[in-house]
Design a protein around this motif. Sequence first.
Motif, short mmCIF file in Angstrom:
data_model
loop_
_atom_site.label_atom_id
_atom_site.label_comp_id
_atom_site.label_asym_id
_atom_site.label_seq_id
_atom_site.Cartn_x
_atom_site.Cartn_y
_atom_site.Cartn_z
N PHE A 14 0.79 -1.23 0.00
CA PHE A 14 0.00 0.00 0.00
C PHE A 14 0.83 1.29 0.00
CE2 PHE A 14 -3.13 -3.02 1.77
CZ PHE A 14 -4.19 -2.76 0.91
N LEU A 15 2.06 1.22 0.50
CA LEU A 15 2.85 2.44 0.63
C LEU A 15 4.10 2.35 -0.23
CD1 LEU A 15 2.65 2.97 4.49
CD2 LEU A 15 1.31 4.11 2.74
N PRO A 16 4.20 3.17 -1.26
CA PRO A 16 5.44 3.21 -2.04
C PRO A 16 6.62 3.50 -1.12
CG PRO A 16 3.71 4.45 -3.13
CD PRO A 16 3.17 4.07 -1.77
N SER A 17 7.78 3.01 -1.47
CA SER A 17 8.93 3.03 -0.58
C SER A 17 9.25 4.40 0.00
CB SER A 17 10.17 2.48 -1.30
OG SER A 17 10.43 3.26 -2.47
N LYS A 18 8.98 5.47 -0.73
CA LYS A 18 9.36 6.80 -0.26
C LYS A 18 8.21 7.55 0.41
CE LYS A 18 12.98 7.44 -3.74
NZ LYS A 18 13.48 8.31 -4.85
N ASN A 19 7.00 7.09 0.18
CA ASN A 19 5.85 7.86 0.67
C ASN A 19 5.63 7.76 2.17
OD1 ASN A 19 5.44 8.63 -1.91
ND2 ASN A 19 3.48 7.59 -2.20
N HIS A 20 6.14 6.69 2.81
CA HIS A 20 5.89 6.52 4.24
C HIS A 20 7.05 7.01 5.09
CE1 HIS A 20 8.63 3.06 4.81
NE2 HIS A 20 8.31 2.75 3.58
N ILE A 21 8.15 7.45 4.44
CA ILE A 21 9.29 7.95 5.20
C ILE A 21 8.90 9.25 5.90
CG2 ILE A 21 11.65 8.83 5.05
CD1 ILE A 21 12.10 6.97 2.70
N GLY A 22 9.13 9.31 7.20
CA GLY A 22 8.80 10.50 7.97
C GLY A 22 7.34 10.60 8.35
N ARG A 23 6.54 9.59 7.99
CA ARG A 23 5.12 9.61 8.33
C ARG A 23 4.96 9.46 9.84
NH1 ARG A 23 0.94 5.64 8.63
NH2 ARG A 23 -1.08 6.57 8.19
N VAL A 24 4.11 10.29 10.42
CA VAL A 24 3.87 10.24 11.86
C VAL A 24 2.73 9.26 12.14
CG1 VAL A 24 3.21 11.54 13.91
CG2 VAL A 24 4.64 12.61 12.14
N PHE A 25 3.01 8.25 12.97
CA PHE A 25 1.98 7.27 13.29
C PHE A 25 1.07 7.82 14.39
CE2 PHE A 25 5.10 4.57 11.27
CZ PHE A 25 4.32 3.70 10.53
N PRO A 26 -0.19 7.47 14.34
CA PRO A 26 -1.11 7.94 15.37
C PRO A 26 -0.82 7.28 16.71
CG PRO A 26 -2.17 6.29 14.00
CD PRO A 26 -0.85 6.58 13.37
N ARG A 27 -1.36 7.86 17.75
CA ARG A 27 -1.19 7.29 19.09
C ARG A 27 -1.95 5.97 19.17
NH1 ARG A 27 -3.73 8.23 24.30
NH2 ARG A 27 -2.17 8.20 25.97
N CYS A 28 -1.26 4.93 19.60
CA CYS A 28 -1.88 3.61 19.68
C CYS A 28 -2.96 3.59 20.77
CB CYS A 28 -0.83 2.54 19.98
SG CYS A 28 0.42 2.36 18.69
N HIS A 29 -4.00 2.80 20.55
CA HIS A 29 -5.10 2.78 21.52
C HIS A 29 -4.70 2.18 22.86
CE1 HIS A 29 -5.38 -1.41 20.15
NE2 HIS A 29 -6.15 -1.65 21.19
N THR A 30 -3.56 1.48 22.90
CA THR A 30 -3.08 0.90 24.15
C THR A 30 -2.09 1.80 24.88
OG1 THR A 30 -1.37 -0.27 22.87
CG2 THR A 30 -3.40 -1.49 23.38
N SER A 31 -1.92 3.02 24.38
CA SER A 31 -0.93 3.92 25.00
C SER A 31 -1.29 4.28 26.44
CB SER A 31 -0.80 5.20 24.17
OG SER A 31 -0.25 4.92 22.90
N SER A 32 -2.57 4.17 26.79
CA SER A 32 -2.98 4.49 28.16
C SER A 32 -2.59 3.39 29.15
CB SER A 32 -4.50 4.72 28.22
OG SER A 32 -5.19 3.56 27.81
N ILE A 33 -2.19 2.21 28.64
CA ILE A 33 -1.69 1.14 29.51
C ILE A 33 -0.22 1.44 29.79
CG2 ILE A 33 -1.25 -1.33 29.75
CD1 ILE A 33 -3.53 -1.85 27.80
N VAL A 34 0.10 1.70 31.05
CA VAL A 34 1.47 2.06 31.41
C VAL A 34 2.35 0.82 31.33
CG1 VAL A 34 2.96 3.02 33.19
CG2 VAL A 34 0.62 3.88 32.91
N THR A 35 3.37 0.88 30.47
CA THR A 35 4.27 -0.26 30.29
C THR A 35 5.71 0.20 30.51
OG1 THR A 35 4.53 0.15 27.91
CG2 THR A 35 2.74 -1.32 28.58
#
Length: 229
Positions: A71-92
């Motif tokens: 789905f993502l051409p090799s250059k298009n996802h470089i530097g892409r910011v990923f959203p906050r994961c839904h499990t981020s509220s679980i302190v690990t």
Amino acid sequence: MSRNRKQVLLTLLALVCLDLHPRVCSAPICANGHVGCHVLSLSDLFDRVIQHSARVHGISSDLHADFEQYFLPSKNHIGRVFPRCHTSSIVTPTGKDDAQKVPNEELTEVILKLLMAWRDPLWHLHQSMAQEQDHFSSLNSNKALDMSDMVHELHKGIERVTEKMQRLGMVSNSVSVIAPPEALLPSSSGDESQALANYDLLYCFRRDSNKVQNFLKILKCRIVPEHEC
């Protein structure tokens, strides 16, 4: 049947054996000392759940990489910011050194909470991929279903390990897990395609499945110190 799917089914069968179902296992295996049941040592139980978690992480990593390539051409996802994961509220713990400082009971709870938070999202991922019209999603939707089933069985296996640790007095009976609230369910922004939303979800699951695997290894090294770690 594909080789990967056969591996998944064999793994699930091995974990189902922990549930004492004689109709499924010719030689029943259990964590308890029931009559007519082959009792696994705590070390063996740890080995099984660690191996299972490694398979889960392996499938998630492969599917994430395939998603990225398709789905993502090799250059298009470089530097892409990923959203906050839904499990981020679980302190690990943030790393191995940090995890070593966490008490056994708390580390076990973290593992169980992470797994509980992924059961429904992975099922929805399977449904989402199954409904997509592209060739890639239709071919790989069953991998998402496999991961959902494997996470469910892994959670049950770790519960067995926890019960045995408690009986042996290695952890207290305070270990408890509250079902994650609706707020832990993943959400996607309306301006991205479903494929990208699924890709982000796999990114988060790959991250969390790696945490589960590493935390289990640390826990085993503490609980069964006679084994090299």
